[in-house]
Scaffold this active site. Sequence first.
Site, PDB file in Angstrom:
ATOM      1  N   TRP A  21       2.824  -2.124  12.494  1.00 20.42           N
ATOM      2  CA  TRP A  21       4.134  -1.832  12.201  1.00 20.42           C
ATOM      3  C   TRP A  21       3.712  -0.649  13.134  1.00 20.42           C
ATOM      4  CZ3 TRP A  21       5.295   2.704   8.452  1.00 20.42           C
ATOM      5  CH2 TRP A  21       6.514   3.002   8.600  1.00 20.42           C
ATOM      6  N   GLN A  27       5.088   1.980  20.429  1.00 26.51           N
ATOM      7  CA  GLN A  27       3.989   3.302  21.037  1.00 26.51           C
ATOM      8  C   GLN A  27       2.836   2.778  22.104  1.00 26.51           C
ATOM      9  OE1 GLN A  27       3.624   4.801  17.005  1.00 26.51           O
ATOM     10  NE2 GLN A  27       4.941   5.700  17.078  1.00 26.51           N
ATOM     11  N   ASP A  49      -2.396  -7.143   9.589  1.00 21.39           N
ATOM     12  CA  ASP A  49      -0.789  -7.662   8.569  1.00 21.39           C
ATOM     13  C   ASP A  49      -0.141  -7.476  10.030  1.00 21.39           C
ATOM     14  OD1 ASP A  49       1.103  -7.202   6.357  1.00 21.39           O
ATOM     15  OD2 ASP A  49       1.661  -5.477   6.750  1.00 21.39           O
ATOM     16  N   TYR A  54       8.462  -6.300  13.770  1.00 24.85           N
ATOM     17  CA  TYR A  54       7.999  -5.364  14.350  1.00 24.85           C
ATOM     18  C   TYR A  54       8.036  -5.711  15.659  1.00 24.85           C
ATOM     19  CZ  TYR A  54       5.669  -4.093   9.924  1.00 24.85           C
ATOM     20  OH  TYR A  54       5.234  -3.923   8.308  1.00 24.85           O
ATOM     21  N   GLN A 177       3.951  -6.037  -1.207  1.00 24.09           N
ATOM     22  CA  GLN A 177       3.061  -4.236  -0.134  1.00 24.09           C
ATOM     23  C   GLN A 177       4.297  -3.015  -0.247  1.00 24.09           C
ATOM     24  OE1 GLN A 177       3.075  -4.235   4.547  1.00 24.09           O
ATOM     25  NE2 GLN A 177       1.973  -5.780   3.169  1.00 24.09           N
ATOM     26  N   ALA A 209       0.958   8.964   4.190  1.00 20.98           N
ATOM     27  CA  ALA A 209       1.911   9.196   4.392  1.00 20.98           C
ATOM     28  C   ALA A 209       2.467   9.869   5.749  1.00 20.98           C
ATOM     29  CB  ALA A 209       2.186  10.444   3.163  1.00 20.98           C
ATOM     30  N   LYS A 216      -2.617  16.993  10.074  1.00 14.33           N
ATOM     31  CA  LYS A 216      -2.571  17.682  11.578  1.00 14.33           C
ATOM     32  C   LYS A 216      -1.110  18.541  11.337  1.00 14.33           C
ATOM     33  CE  LYS A 216      -0.341  13.391  12.526  1.00 14.33           C
ATOM     34  NZ  LYS A 216      -0.346  12.358  13.455  1.00 14.33           N
ATOM     35  N   GLU A 294     -13.157   6.078  12.265  1.00 14.92           N
ATOM     36  CA  GLU A 294     -13.215   6.621  10.991  1.00 14.92           C
ATOM     37  C   GLU A 294     -12.348   5.989   9.875  1.00 14.92           C
ATOM     38  OE1 GLU A 294     -14.421  10.335  11.170  1.00 14.92           O
ATOM     39  OE2 GLU A 294     -15.578   8.947  12.621  1.00 14.92           O
ATOM     40  N   ASN A 295     -11.151   5.737  10.090  1.00 18.17           N
ATOM     41  CA  ASN A 295     -10.903   5.445   8.852  1.00 18.17           C
ATOM     42  C   ASN A 295     -11.397   4.729   7.564  1.00 18.17           C
ATOM     43  OD1 ASN A 295      -8.893   7.070   9.481  1.00 18.17           O
ATOM     44  ND2 ASN A 295      -7.442   6.037   9.917  1.00 18.17           N
TER      45      ASN A 295
END
Length: 336
Positions: A21, A27, A49, A54, A177, A209, A216, A294-295
Site C-alpha cells: 500500500w 511512491q 498483502d 492500491y 485486517q 503508525a 524520525k 531491519e523490520n
Amino acid sequence: MQFRYLGRSGFKVSEITYGNWLTHASQVENDQAVACVKAALENGITTFDTADVYANTGAETVLGEALQGERRQSVEVFTKVFGPTGPKGHNDLGLSRKHIMESIDGSLSRLQTDYVDLYQAHRFDHFTPLEETMQAFADLVRMGKVLYVGVSEWTADQLREGAALAKDLGFQLISNQPQYSALWRVIEGEVVPASKELGISQIVWSPIAQGVLTGKYKPGQQPPEGSRATDEKGGANMIARWMRDDVLTKVQDLQPIAQELDLSLAQLAIAWTLQNDNVASAIIGASRPEQVVENVKASGVNIPLELMERIDQVLDGVIERDPKRTADSSPKQREA
C-alpha cells in the site's frame, strides 16, 4: 522468521507480512519495488498483502511481476476487494456479487496466479446485503479461485454476522485486517474479544503508525524532506493525527525501552503488536530493501510484561482506544 496459524485454520503465515500500500506503482519505482519484495523473501517473509485499489490496480501488477519465478506453494498472496477501480463506474466498487466476481478475475490476472490464498472484503458494504456478499465469497472458494476469506476493518457485530453466514454457506472467515499500533488500539475493546470467540486472527496494518513510531519525526521540528508527512499524495493526511508535539515527545521517550531490548523504535513498534496473541501477522511496507531487512528483526521478539507496562505508561494520554472508531472506516455513502 516465526510463523503463526491464521484464525481457526491450518493455514500458516509469516509473522511479518510485506504489504505494498502507498508504495508500489506509486511512491517507488518498479525496480526498487521488486528489490524490496526480493529482500522480503530473502529474509524469511512468505506472506504478501496487496489490494486491487492500491495505485488503481498498479500495485497488484508490480507484486505479480516481483513474485514470478517463486514456487507458488511457498508464498501466501493476499488481496482485497471493495474500493473503486478502473473508470470508477456505478458498479466498480463495493461488495456486490457483480463487483466481487469481476474483481477477482482482474486480480488473478494482474498477480499472474490461478488463486489467491486470502481474499479480503476491504471494508464493510452498507449498501449490499451481506448474504449476497458471503454467497459470492463461498462460490469463489468452491471455484478454487480463493482458498480462504477474510475482511478488513469490520466491527465486532459485523464479524459475528459475517461469520455466521459464512458457516451456513460452508466456509469460514479466518482473518480481519485492522489498523493497530501502540498508539491506535481501537480493536482491543470489542473486535479482538469477538475475533477470539469466532476463530478469527488479526493481520494488522500500520504497526508503526504511518512512520511516527520510528522516531524520525521530532517535536518542534519540520518533518524530514521526502517523508510520508510531507507527501500529500502518499498518506500525509493519515499521519497528520499523530503529528503533534505531545505525541512525538512521548515516542522519543520510548527510546530507552527499545535500547534495553536492543531494538530500533520501528522494531519495537512492530514487535509490540505481535505480543497480542490474536495478531497473526504485522504488515510492513518499504521504499528501500534495507527497511525490510531491519523490520523483519521484530519477528520472534518477546517483550517482558514489565516493559509492556512501561510502554503504556510512556504513551498514556495519546493512545486512541475508542472502539467506535472502527465503524468510521467503512464509507456511509458510495464513492462512485
